[in-house]
Design an enzyme around this catalytic site. Structure first.
Site, PDB file in Angstrom:
ATOM      1  N   GLU A 198     -51.048   0.806   7.292  1.00 32.63           N
ATOM      2  CA  GLU A 198     -51.321  -0.160   8.358  1.00 32.63           C
ATOM      3  C   GLU A 198     -51.690   0.561   9.656  1.00 32.63           C
ATOM      4  OE1 GLU A 198     -48.445  -3.828   6.955  1.00 32.63           O
ATOM      5  OE2 GLU A 198     -47.530  -2.045   7.838  1.00 32.63           O
ATOM      6  N   ILE A 199     -50.947   1.597   9.991  1.00 36.62           N
ATOM      7  CA  ILE A 199     -51.257   2.375  11.191  1.00 36.62           C
ATOM      8  C   ILE A 199     -52.652   2.974  11.070  1.00 36.62           C
ATOM      9  CG2 ILE A 199     -50.644   4.481  12.466  1.00 36.62           C
ATOM     10  CD1 ILE A 199     -47.670   3.736  11.874  1.00 36.62           C
TER      11      ILE A 199
END
Length: 168
Positions: free
Chosen positions: A103-104
């Site tokens: 996600e990052i």
């Protein structure tokens, strides 16, 4: 003229691990701070939007873990990342989760800001952060402290790119 008045229009993607009680307990604490923040309009918490309500502890449709569930979950999270303005990551430094790393990475690829709140039981001086994470994060907060989420200006997220840890 400088536009510094807070506007509650920022959509936050709350990235967090969900594998143990300690990680799950962080979510309401983060939400309480974010909901009190005058620059936050919406907080998207992926576990509130599970495909067919499938969860580890409840699976009414019997799909949890299936290929169908995996594809839907991935696409739902990808869509939520794309429609969010800022990522707030509750990052467990002691129990690395590949999902939150992904996600990052998506936020980095989309050139969207990431505010990372690290959690660790180690002393800051004993921990080393991976350079890929360290340089990808826009703003590092102090470990284990939710309080900055209440006052952080998500309308104009200013960089604080130096982690409170040694970087390798």
């Amino acid at each position: 003229m400088k536009n510094t008045d807070p506007v509650a229009n920022t959509k936050i993607y709350l990235a967090t691990s969900f594998f143990n009680e300690e990680q799950r307990a962080r979510i309401p604490q983060a939400l309480a701070q974010l909901e009190a923040n005058p620059t936050v309009g919406v907080v998207h918490q992926p576990f509130d939007f599970q495909y067919k309500d499938a969860r580890v502890d409840s699976d009414p449709a019997g799909v949890f873990g299936s290929l169908e569930w995996q594809i839907a979950t991935y696409n739902n999270d990808l869509n939520a990342v794309g429609t969010s303005d800022v990522c707030v990551a509750l990052y467990d430094m002691d129990q690395i989760d590949e999902g939150i790393c992904m996600e990052i990475g998506m936020f980095v690829a989309l050139h969207k800001p990431i505010v990372l709140l690290p959690f660790t039981k180690k002393d800051k001086s004993a921990y080393e952060a991976n350079l890929m994470l360290a340089r990808g994060v826009t703003t590092w907060l102090e470990p284990n402290d939710f309080s900055p989420l209440k006052d952080f200006n998500f309308n104009h997220p200013m960089a604080q790119p130096f982690p409170p840890f040694k970087v390798f």
